[in-house]
Scaffold this motif. Sequence first.
Motif, PDB file in Angstrom:
ATOM      1  N   PHE A   1      -2.260   1.616   7.023  1.00 25.54           N
ATOM      2  CA  PHE A   1      -2.216   0.980   8.343  1.00 25.54           C
ATOM      3  C   PHE A   1      -1.241   1.699   9.275  1.00 25.54           C
ATOM      4  N   SER A   2      -0.002   1.845   8.840  1.00 22.22           N
ATOM      5  CA  SER A   2       1.011   2.446   9.718  1.00 22.22           C
ATOM      6  C   SER A   2       0.695   3.911  10.016  1.00 22.22           C
ATOM      7  N   ALA A   3       0.207   4.638   9.019  1.00 19.18           N
ATOM      8  CA  ALA A   3      -0.122   6.057   9.236  1.00 19.18           C
ATOM      9  C   ALA A   3      -1.266   6.208  10.239  1.00 19.18           C
ATOM     10  N   SER A   4      -2.253   5.307  10.180  1.00 18.92           N
ATOM     11  CA  SER A   4      -3.366   5.412  11.133  1.00 18.92           C
ATOM     12  C   SER A   4      -2.903   5.019  12.537  1.00 18.92           C
ATOM     13  N   MET A   5      -1.987   4.057  12.615  1.00 16.30           N
ATOM     14  CA  MET A   5      -1.432   3.681  13.924  1.00 16.30           C
ATOM     15  C   MET A   5      -0.665   4.845  14.542  1.00 16.30           C
ATOM     16  N   VAL A   6       0.124   5.513  13.716  1.00 17.93           N
ATOM     17  CA  VAL A   6       0.919   6.650  14.193  1.00 17.93           C
ATOM     18  C   VAL A   6       0.005   7.803  14.604  1.00 17.93           C
TER      19      VAL A   6
ATOM     20  N   VAL B   1      -0.421  12.219   8.068  1.00 18.98           N
ATOM     21  CA  VAL B   1      -0.889  11.498   9.254  1.00 18.98           C
ATOM     22  C   VAL B   1      -2.009  12.308   9.889  1.00 18.98           C
ATOM     23  N   LEU B   2      -3.182  11.707   9.957  1.00 19.64           N
ATOM     24  CA  LEU B   2      -4.332  12.391  10.534  1.00 19.64           C
ATOM     25  C   LEU B   2      -4.338  12.258  12.036  1.00 19.64           C
ATOM     26  N   VAL B   3      -4.497  13.373  12.697  1.00 17.86           N
ATOM     27  CA  VAL B   3      -4.528  13.401  14.159  1.00 17.86           C
ATOM     28  C   VAL B   3      -5.897  13.906  14.596  1.00 17.86           C
ATOM     29  N   GLY B   4      -6.344  13.412  15.746  1.00 14.98           N
ATOM     30  CA  GLY B   4      -7.617  13.895  16.281  1.00 14.98           C
ATOM     31  C   GLY B   4      -8.826  13.255  15.638  1.00 14.98           C
ATOM     32  N   GLU B   5      -8.596  12.153  14.924  1.00 15.07           N
ATOM     33  CA  GLU B   5      -9.710  11.459  14.260  1.00 15.07           C
ATOM     34  C   GLU B   5     -10.571  10.688  15.251  1.00 15.07           C
TER      35      GLU B   5
ATOM     36  N   ASP C   1       0.822  -1.214   0.000  1.00 14.56           N
ATOM     37  CA  ASP C   1       0.000   0.000   0.000  1.00 14.56           C
ATOM     38  C   ASP C   1       0.860   1.270   0.000  1.00 14.56           C
ATOM     39  N   PRO C   2       0.838   2.036  -1.114  1.00 12.17           N
ATOM     40  CA  PRO C   2       1.652   3.259  -1.171  1.00 12.17           C
ATOM     41  C   PRO C   2       1.128   4.351  -0.228  1.00 12.17           C
ATOM     42  N   GLU C   3      -0.123   4.228   0.189  1.00 13.88           N
ATOM     43  CA  GLU C   3      -0.721   5.206   1.101  1.00 13.88           C
ATOM     44  C   GLU C   3      -0.318   4.957   2.555  1.00 13.88           C
ATOM     45  N   CYS C   4       0.324   3.811   2.810  1.00 15.45           N
ATOM     46  CA  CYS C   4       0.741   3.438   4.176  1.00 15.45           C
ATOM     47  C   CYS C   4      -0.420   3.574   5.154  1.00 15.45           C
TER      48      CYS C   4
ATOM     49  N   TYR D   1       8.767  11.505   8.153  1.00  8.21           N
ATOM     50  CA  TYR D   1       8.915  10.229   7.455  1.00  8.21           C
ATOM     51  C   TYR D   1       7.738  10.014   6.488  1.00  8.21           C
ATOM     52  N   PHE D   2       6.523  10.203   6.981  1.00  5.15           N
ATOM     53  CA  PHE D   2       5.338   9.981   6.150  1.00  5.15           C
ATOM     54  C   PHE D   2       5.176  11.084   5.096  1.00  5.15           C
ATOM     55  N   LYS D   3       5.574  12.313   5.456  1.00 11.14           N
ATOM     56  CA  LYS D   3       5.486  13.429   4.517  1.00 11.14           C
ATOM     57  C   LYS D   3       6.334  13.142   3.282  1.00 11.14           C
ATOM     58  N   GLN D   4       7.508  12.569   3.499  1.00  8.81           N
ATOM     59  CA  GLN D   4       8.396  12.219   2.379  1.00  8.81           C
ATOM     60  C   GLN D   4       7.762  11.172   1.473  1.00  8.81           C
ATOM     61  N   LYS D   5       6.849  10.394   2.025  1.00  6.70           N
ATOM     62  CA  LYS D   5       6.133   9.394   1.227  1.00  6.70           C
ATOM     63  C   LYS D   5       4.840   9.979   0.648  1.00  6.70           C
TER      64      LYS D   5
END
Length: 140
Positions: free
Chosen positions: A24-29, A134-138, A19-22, A126-130
């Motif tokens: 799983f990891s982005a939501s975990m972070v 990363v959504l916060v406060g969801e 997944d290029p959108e990452c 890290y995620f910005k470079q990809k």
Amino acid sequence: SATIDMEQFNQILDLDGEDPECEFSASMVGAYFDQATNTFKEMEEALTAKNLAKLSELGHFLKGSSAQLGVSRVQVSCEKIQHYGQLKDQEKNIDLTDDEALDKIGALMDTVKFEYDTAEEWLKDYFKQKGVVVLVGEAD
């Protein structure tokens, strides 16, 4: 120690598969960012209330979620908070009074928040470079 334990963090990234959108990891972070922010707020309240049991519990909680993502410095500091909350100084292998424990936790709060801010910046970058935000406060 490094801000991020890459071996641990890579295990989380592996769960994204192709997944290029990452997603799983982005939501975990993102969830971790929310958790940490809320936990620090609760820690401050517990410190004001001199509630050592609560501080120990919160330290234990944030230690676990930090370890999961490889946020190693925060993990180590939270483990200290957990032990201080139980009136134990693991490094010196001595028991603490309530006041000593509260002083040690109070002194550690600025450190752990700085360590967290450093890790948050690293992870967002890290995620910005990809190209992933990363959504916060969801979770609210």
